[in-house]
Design a protein around this motif. Structure first.
Motif, short mmCIF file in Angstrom:
data_model
loop_
_atom_site.label_atom_id
_atom_site.label_comp_id
_atom_site.label_asym_id
_atom_site.label_seq_id
_atom_site.Cartn_x
_atom_site.Cartn_y
_atom_site.Cartn_z
N TRP A 189 47.36 49.66 53.94
CA TRP A 189 48.65 49.24 54.48
C TRP A 189 49.68 50.36 54.45
O TRP A 189 50.84 50.16 54.76
N GLY A 190 49.25 51.56 54.07
CA GLY A 190 50.13 52.72 54.10
C GLY A 190 51.03 52.86 52.89
O GLY A 190 52.01 53.61 52.92
N TYR A 191 50.69 52.20 51.81
CA TYR A 191 51.50 52.29 50.59
C TYR A 191 51.18 53.58 49.87
O TYR A 191 50.02 53.93 49.65
N ASP A 192 52.22 54.31 49.49
CA ASP A 192 52.07 55.56 48.73
C ASP A 192 52.59 55.31 47.32
O ASP A 192 53.79 55.15 47.11
N PRO A 193 51.68 55.27 46.31
CA PRO A 193 52.13 54.95 44.95
C PRO A 193 53.14 55.96 44.40
O PRO A 193 53.98 55.62 43.59
N GLU A 194 53.08 57.20 44.87
CA GLU A 194 54.03 58.21 44.38
C GLU A 194 55.43 57.97 44.95
O GLU A 194 56.42 58.20 44.30
N ALA A 195 55.47 57.49 46.19
CA ALA A 195 56.77 57.24 46.82
C ALA A 195 57.33 55.89 46.42
O ALA A 195 58.51 55.64 46.51
N GLY A 196 56.44 54.99 45.97
CA GLY A 196 56.89 53.64 45.61
C GLY A 196 57.11 52.81 46.85
O GLY A 196 56.77 53.20 47.96
N TYR A 197 57.69 51.68 46.66
CA TYR A 197 57.95 50.78 47.78
C TYR A 197 59.36 50.25 47.67
O TYR A 197 59.77 49.74 46.63
N GLU A 198 60.09 50.39 48.74
CA GLU A 198 61.43 49.80 48.79
C GLU A 198 61.46 48.83 49.96
O GLU A 198 61.27 49.24 51.11
N PRO A 199 61.63 47.56 49.69
CA PRO A 199 61.64 46.59 50.78
C PRO A 199 62.80 46.86 51.73
O PRO A 199 63.80 47.45 51.34
N PRO A 200 62.65 46.44 52.97
CA PRO A 200 63.75 46.64 53.91
C PRO A 200 65.00 45.92 53.44
O PRO A 200 64.93 44.83 52.89
#
Length: 115
Positions: free
Chosen positions: A36-47
């Motif tokens: 799904w294109g998740y990068d663990p180093e960049a983390g995830y910020e919801p819209p």
């Protein structure tokens, strides 16, 4: 389900597997996150949801654009009628057509068909 729903759901699922030491399931969820294109180093910020002021500004901009398009459409119709009427009567330019052309230019219309 889109990325904005799937990634947070997978992250929640992953947390549960980590908590209970299910490393094989963690690995499987990590593969899905990567898909799904998740990068663990960049983390995830919801819209981010727009603020009330941002929504109001968007609505104002949309209404202004609707009004501009309606005005341009009316001016184009008026210009066509004036031109047709004038050509039948005198075949000379009409002063009102020039004024309509100025108004169209004011509204950013280049003289082509209505967008």
């Amino acid at each position: 389900m889109g990325r904005d729903q799937m990634v947070p759901a997978l992250l929640r699922e992953r947390e549960g597997y980590v908590r209970y030491g299910r490393t094989e399931r963690v690995r499987m969820v990590d593969e899905q996150l990567a898909a799904w294109g998740y990068d663990p180093e960049a983390g995830y910020e919801p819209p981010r949801e727009p603020t009330a002021a941002e929504r109001a500004e968007t609505l104002r901009e949309q209404e202004a654009e609707r009004e501009r398009k309606n005005r341009v459409r009316a001016l184009l119709e008026e210009r066509a009628q004036l031109t047709e009427r004038n050509e039948r009567a005198t075949r000379e330019p009409c002063d009102r057509v020039a004024l309509v052309d100025e108004q169209l230019a004011h509204y950013g219309h280049d003289g082509g068909p209505q967008a």
